[in-house]
Design an enzyme around this catalytic site. Structure first.
Site, PDB file in Angstrom:
ATOM      1  N   LYS A   1       0.799  -1.233   0.000  1.00 29.67           N
ATOM      2  CA  LYS A   1       0.000   0.000   0.000  1.00 29.67           C
ATOM      3  C   LYS A   1       0.836   1.290   0.000  1.00 29.67           C
ATOM      4  O   LYS A   1       0.427   2.291  -0.584  1.00 29.67           O
ATOM      5  CB  LYS A   1      -0.926   0.026   1.225  1.00 29.67           C
TER       6      LYS A   1
ATOM      7  N   ASP B   1     -10.016   2.926   2.310  1.00 28.08           N
ATOM      8  CA  ASP B   1     -10.106   2.328   3.657  1.00 28.08           C
ATOM      9  C   ASP B   1     -10.701   3.323   4.656  1.00 28.08           C
ATOM     10  O   ASP B   1     -11.646   3.011   5.380  1.00 28.08           O
ATOM     11  CB  ASP B   1      -8.717   1.919   4.168  1.00 28.08           C
TER      12      ASP B   1
ATOM     13  N   GLY C   1      -0.756   1.992  12.870  1.00 29.58           N
ATOM     14  CA  GLY C   1      -0.257   1.327  11.663  1.00 29.58           C
ATOM     15  C   GLY C   1      -0.969   1.872  10.428  1.00 29.58           C
ATOM     16  O   GLY C   1      -1.565   2.957  10.467  1.00 29.58           O
TER      17      GLY C   1
HETATM   18  P1  ATR Z   1      -2.452  -2.490   9.495  1.00 27.73           P
HETATM   19  O1  ATR Z   1      -2.004  -2.140   8.110  1.00 27.73           O
HETATM   20  O2  ATR Z   1      -3.538  -3.537   9.521  1.00 27.73           O
HETATM   21  O3  ATR Z   1      -2.771  -1.297  10.310  1.00 27.73           O
HETATM   22  P2  ATR Z   1       0.086  -2.627  10.833  1.00 27.73           P
HETATM   23  O4  ATR Z   1       0.530  -1.417  10.083  1.00 27.73           O
HETATM   24  O5  ATR Z   1       1.037  -3.759  11.006  1.00 27.73           O
HETATM   25  O6  ATR Z   1      -1.213  -3.253  10.169  1.00 27.73           O
HETATM   26  O7  ATR Z   1      -0.434  -2.133  12.270  1.00 27.73           O
HETATM   27  C1  ATR Z   1      -0.883  -2.995  13.270  1.00 27.73           C
HETATM   28  C2  ATR Z   1      -1.309  -2.176  14.479  1.00 27.73           C
HETATM   29  O8  ATR Z   1      -1.769  -3.078  15.500  1.00 27.73           O
HETATM   30  C3  ATR Z   1      -0.176  -1.365  15.098  1.00 27.73           C
HETATM   31  O9  ATR Z   1      -0.687  -0.188  15.657  1.00 27.73           O
HETATM   32  C4  ATR Z   1       0.337  -2.316  16.195  1.00 27.73           C
HETATM   33  O10 ATR Z   1       1.004  -1.672  17.263  1.00 27.73           O
HETATM   34  P3  ATR Z   1       2.616  -1.410  17.179  1.00 27.73           P
HETATM   35  O11 ATR Z   1       2.785  -0.244  16.262  1.00 27.73           O
HETATM   36  O12 ATR Z   1       3.004  -1.109  18.573  1.00 27.73           O
HETATM   37  O13 ATR Z   1       3.215  -2.692  16.636  1.00 27.73           O
HETATM   38  C5  ATR Z   1      -0.977  -2.872  16.679  1.00 27.73           C
HETATM   39  N1  ATR Z   1      -0.810  -4.152  17.390  1.00 27.73           N
HETATM   40  C6  ATR Z   1      -0.563  -5.366  16.837  1.00 27.73           C
HETATM   41  N2  ATR Z   1      -0.507  -6.320  17.797  1.00 27.73           N
HETATM   42  C7  ATR Z   1      -0.732  -5.693  18.986  1.00 27.73           C
HETATM   43  C8  ATR Z   1      -0.816  -6.130  20.362  1.00 27.73           C
HETATM   44  N3  ATR Z   1      -0.664  -7.398  20.687  1.00 27.73           N
HETATM   45  N4  ATR Z   1      -1.065  -5.178  21.292  1.00 27.73           N
HETATM   46  C9  ATR Z   1      -1.246  -3.889  20.978  1.00 27.73           C
HETATM   47  N5  ATR Z   1      -1.172  -3.412  19.702  1.00 27.73           N
HETATM   48  C10 ATR Z   1      -0.931  -4.299  18.729  1.00 27.73           C
END
Ligand code: ATR
Length: 295
Positions: free
Chosen positions: A71, A107, A133
């Site tokens: 993306k 989105d 994210g």
């Molecule tokens: P997407 O494109 O679906 O947003 P991403 O860019 O990988 O995917 O983002 C995932 C989000 O979920 C992030 O905000 C991540 O937090 P971090 O930036 O700290 O990694 C969050 N996330 C994923 N697993 C998590 C968990 N177990 N607890 C809290 N936040 C989580």
């Protein structure tokens, strides 16, 4: 008499693409409207993205959805990018206008539409976004565009949240602050929020027993939206429903973003109800999570 073939092709590029619902949703929509379009999914490795975009031009593919991990990277290969998609720095929809590739981000728009459809209006409201994210970025910019009175971004990695809130503050002129996603900050912030949007992946299948927010912190007067759509009723949404909150499912955002892409490619109104029904059926057919949660 020879028939003239006018069929058009749309596709998804991403890696992986095996579990995507997009071909199903779009092909049903094309069928419903009697359009001579077909939608296919291509697994494209990171190193092949540039060539894949050249392929869109060479094969005159009409419309493309872009998903993880392309993306952000795809933006630099396009001819034009919609203003907000450019700020977000990510594109999930491309339309090919006579060889010119134009990028959009449906989105965030899909999320806003789901909120409006449920009767929630963002203007003047206090909004909490969990996550920083790709999905959170798209949602945050579109939320900011609607003129909320205050936005708060909480993320496990606080640096990313700070960066996003700084950009929202400067570029969208909305009061926005960021903190670490922990119980203390959650409890304190939720005391005064009108809307909570979970943009983290917490609660997604197969970890459906997890929730980013303890139930005790939820307040009856707030609206709770989850962008996780498998399971459809996440633990967060079930807890929120128990407490008496208005809830909005991730499936609505998923279907809306698909419908908006469809409209960009065809210029026609998408058969949203048909698309939603198909997506729901597909999720239901995979009964594993449903059984697990005894829905
Ligand atoms: P997407 O494109 O679906 O947003 P991403 O860019 O990988 O995917 O983002 C995932 C989000 O979920 C992030 O905000 C991540 O937090 P971090 O930036 O700290 O990694 C969050 N996330 C994923 N697993 C998590 C968990 N177990 N607890 C809290 N936040 C989580």
């Amino acid at each position: 008499m020879l028939m003239q073939y006018k069929g058009k092709v749309c596709c998804l590029i991403g890696d992986p693409v095996e579990h995507t619902l997009s071909p199903l949703i779009h092909n049903i929509a094309f069928q419903k409207l009697g359009l001579d379009y077909v939608y296919v999914a291509f697994r494209v490795e990171k190193s092949m993205l540039k060539m894949a975009v050249a392929g869109i031009r060479a094969l005159n593919i009409r419309g493309v959805n872009v998903t993880v991990p392309h993306k952000v990277e795809v933006v630099k290969y396009l001819d034009k990018v919609d203003e907000l998609a450019e700020k977000i720095g990510a594109v999930n929809t491309i339309v090919n206008e006579n060889g010119k590739l134009i990028g959009y981000n449906t989105d965030g728009l899909g999320a806003i539409k789901a909120l409006k459809d449920s009767g929630f209006h963002l203007k003047g409201k206090k909004i909490l976004i969990l996550g920083a994210g790709g999905a959170a970025r798209a949602v945050a910019y579109y939320v900011a565009k609607e003129g909320p009175s205050e936005m708060v971004i909480l993320n496990r990695g606080v640096e990313k949240a700070l960066e996003l809130s700084y950009k929202i503050g400067c570029e969208m002129n909305v009061a926005c602050r960021a903190e670490k996603l922990d119980e203390y900050n959650l409890k304190k912030t939720l005391e005064e929020m009108d809307l909570l949007i979970n943009c983290t992946s917490v609660g997604m299948f197969p970890n459906a027993e997890e929730t980013p927010v303890p139930k005790a912190f939820l307040k009856k007067r707030m609206t709770v939206m989850d962008i996780v759509y498998n399971p459809m009723y996440t633990r967060l949404l079930k807890d929120a429903s128990d407490v008496g909150c208005n809830i909005i499912c991730g499936l609505d955002m998923l279907v809306n973003q698909a419908a908006l892409s469809f409209e960009i490619w065809t210029g026609l109104k998408a058969p949203v109800d048909e698309m939603r029904r198909t997506a729901l059926e597909a999720l239901r057919r995979d009964l594993s999570w449903e059984k697990m949660l005894s829905l």
